[in-house]
Design an enzyme around this catalytic site. Structure first.
Site, PDB file in Angstrom:
ATOM      1  CE  LYS A 113      49.953   7.077 -15.012  1.00 33.25           C
ATOM      2  NZ  LYS A 113      51.329   7.435 -15.304  1.00 33.25           N
ATOM      3  CE  LYS A 193      50.266  11.301  -9.374  1.00 36.18           C
ATOM      4  NZ  LYS A 193      51.444  11.747 -10.111  1.00 36.18           N
ATOM      5  CE  LYS A 196      53.491  15.579 -16.935  1.00 41.71           C
ATOM      6  NZ  LYS A 196      53.936  14.257 -16.473  1.00 41.71           N
TER       7      LYS A 196
HETATM    8  N1  AQP Z   1      51.090  15.401  -7.711  1.00 45.06           N
HETATM    9  C1  AQP Z   1      52.395  15.226  -7.553  1.00 45.06           C
HETATM   10  N2  AQP Z   1      52.986  15.547  -6.381  1.00 45.06           N
HETATM   11  C2  AQP Z   1      54.335  15.397  -6.209  1.00 45.06           C
HETATM   12  N3  AQP Z   1      55.145  14.917  -7.183  1.00 45.06           N
HETATM   13  C3  AQP Z   1      54.594  14.574  -8.353  1.00 45.06           C
HETATM   14  N4  AQP Z   1      55.109  14.085  -9.489  1.00 45.06           N
HETATM   15  C4  AQP Z   1      54.122  13.904 -10.410  1.00 45.06           C
HETATM   16  N5  AQP Z   1      52.937  14.281  -9.879  1.00 45.06           N
HETATM   17  C5  AQP Z   1      53.203  14.706  -8.612  1.00 45.06           C
HETATM   18  C6  AQP Z   1      56.528  13.798  -9.686  1.00 45.06           C
HETATM   19  O1  AQP Z   1      56.960  14.488 -10.864  1.00 45.06           O
HETATM   20  C7  AQP Z   1      57.978  13.704 -11.483  1.00 45.06           C
HETATM   21  C8  AQP Z   1      57.668  13.549 -12.935  1.00 45.06           C
HETATM   22  O2  AQP Z   1      56.477  12.792 -13.064  1.00 45.06           O
HETATM   23  P1  AQP Z   1      56.062  12.164 -14.430  1.00 45.06           P
HETATM   24  O3  AQP Z   1      55.477  13.194 -15.281  1.00 45.06           O
HETATM   25  O4  AQP Z   1      57.198  11.483 -15.050  1.00 45.06           O
HETATM   26  O5  AQP Z   1      55.081  11.015 -14.080  1.00 45.06           O
HETATM   27  P2  AQP Z   1      53.846  10.964 -13.139  1.00 45.06           P
HETATM   28  O6  AQP Z   1      54.277  10.832 -11.728  1.00 45.06           O
HETATM   29  O7  AQP Z   1      53.014   9.841 -13.646  1.00 45.06           O
HETATM   30  O8  AQP Z   1      53.178  12.374 -13.358  1.00 45.06           O
HETATM   31  P3  AQP Z   1      51.737  12.635 -13.830  1.00 45.06           P
HETATM   32  O9  AQP Z   1      51.501  14.083 -13.941  1.00 45.06           O
HETATM   33  O10 AQP Z   1      50.805  11.861 -12.954  1.00 45.06           O
HETATM   34  O11 AQP Z   1      51.775  12.081 -15.318  1.00 45.06           O
HETATM   35  P4  AQP Z   1      50.787  11.092 -16.039  1.00 45.06           P
HETATM   36  O12 AQP Z   1      49.411  11.495 -15.633  1.00 45.06           O
HETATM   37  O13 AQP Z   1      51.056  11.266 -17.504  1.00 45.06           O
HETATM   38  O14 AQP Z   1      51.163   9.734 -15.576  1.00 45.06           O
HETATM   39  C9  AQP Z   1      58.037  12.372 -10.749  1.00 45.06           C
HETATM   40  O15 AQP Z   1      59.136  12.378  -9.868  1.00 45.06           O
HETATM   41  C10 AQP Z   1      56.750  12.332  -9.983  1.00 45.06           C
HETATM   42  O16 AQP Z   1      56.873  11.583  -8.792  1.00 45.06           O
END
Ligand code: AQP
Length: 338
Positions: A113, A193, A196
């Protein structure tokens, strides 16, 4: 397993990676554990990256709404907003004093990030410490997450261990629990992956036309240049998504053999995927529309969740304040002589 905690950032629309990797598991755990299944919309995490303050409250509300629409029952579990229980950030501060900086700079998610941002706030580095506080504030022993979070959960265990060694047994060392069918859902770009902040998502509440457009233009097996070229499903993003949404016999008996012998084309295969996806997402989208028409149901659920979460968090934080040696209100740090 006695108590589970997990969170989701309101950093954008809730996507099928969140849904398959985490939320589906939360729903199942909620059915088993009731009020010992605790889930938060972790808004303080969402502000560690660039964000629009005018949108944060709405996104937080929408994230709660999406979870409820997906099937998380707020009457059964505890669902609340992280920033409304201030002990999260208080415990996080205590944990920062017990966490080596080197442990934080080696976190993969931090490195990824940070590389994508021009301004890297210290909050991005401290993110896993706040996450440890989120989990340990409820003395949760199990954390249902996607694979991307495993390193953070390991750090949470180390923080618990270090705290217990220094101040006495207080916290469990929680275990991560993966949804084995979808630990890491790939993004619609077929590369990273689904995330968001990368913008490669399919939102669970996204309009069907928009979802179809994303599927229609998504990459498939690069070996299939012409319709008549045989494909290898396991190399194809669309096949992977089929394994999440289509019935196993359809994948095994139709998608895989027909792709290998070029019996179906990629567009047809994508159409079948779209139908399977909408079978699962359609009812979620209908429930979301009902909740949008009655938003008080979401706000009341979050208020009840806040009270239930605070009732657990407050005594745990008081235990921590005493154990680390803070002067408590009205207390005297020595006994009167004689
Ligand atoms: N691609 C994914 N596959 C499986 N699990 C996922 N999770 C996120 N992306 C995937 C799981 O969803 C839960 C909530 O995630 P989060 O929104 O708190 O944080 P993150 O993992 O950082 O998700 P993003 O979409 O990648 O958000 P940004 O881009 O804002 O950082 C977690 O249990 C995560 O493992």
């Amino acid at each position: 397993m006695k108590r589970v905690f997990s969170g989701i950032q309101p950093s954008g629309e809730i996507h099928i990676g969140n849904y398959l990797g985490a939320i589906k598991n939360w729903i199942a755990l909620g059915e088993r554990l009731g009020k010992d299944a605790i889930f938060a919309i972790v808004d303080y995490h969402a502000i560690t990256q660039a964000y629009d303050p005018a949108l944060l409250a709405r996104r937080t509300f929408e994230a709660a709404l999406a979870n409820i629409a997906a099937g998380l029952d707020p009457e059964r579990v505890i669902l609340f907003v992280q920033s409304q229980v201030p002990e999260h950030t208080e415990l996080a501060w205590v944990f920062t004093t017990q966490t080596p900086v080197g442990d934080l700079t080696r976190m993969t998610q931090y490195k990824d990030k940070a590389a994508r941002q021009s301004f890297v706030g210290a909050g991005l580095l401290m993110y896993p410490v706040l996450q440890a506080a989120d989990i340990l504030l409820y003395k949760a022993d199990t954390v249902p997450v996607g694979e991307d979070q495993l390193q953070h959960i390991e750090l949470t265990r180390e923080i618990a261990r270090r705290f217990n060694a220094r101040f006495g047994a207080t916290f469990p060392e929680p275990q991560a629990q993966l949804n084995k069918d979808a630990p890491r859902v790939p993004g619609i770009d077929g590369k990273a992956k689904m995330s968001k902040s990368v913008g490669n998502t399919i939102g669970i509440l996204e309009a069907p036309d928009a979802i179809w457009e994303k599927l229609r233009t998504a990459p498939t097996d690069p070996a299939r240049v012409r319709r008549s070229d045989p494909g290898e499903p396991t190399r194809c993003l669309i096949w992977r998504y089929h394994t999440y949404f289509s019935p196993a016999p359809l994948v095994r008996e139709v998608i895989e053999p027909e792709c290998r012998r070029a019996g179906i084309g990629c567009v047809e295969c994508k159409r079948m995927l779209f139908d399977s996806m909408m079978k699962e997402l359609g009812p979620i989208q209908e429930r979301a529309a009902e909740l949008r028409a009655r938003p008080e149901r979401v706000s009341e659920a979050l208020e009840a969740g806040r009270e239930q979460a605070a009732a657990i968090a407050e005594p745990v934080m008081e235990e921590v304040r005493e154990k680390i040696g803070l002067l408590r209100p009205g207390a005297r740090p020595w006994k009167p002589a004689g």
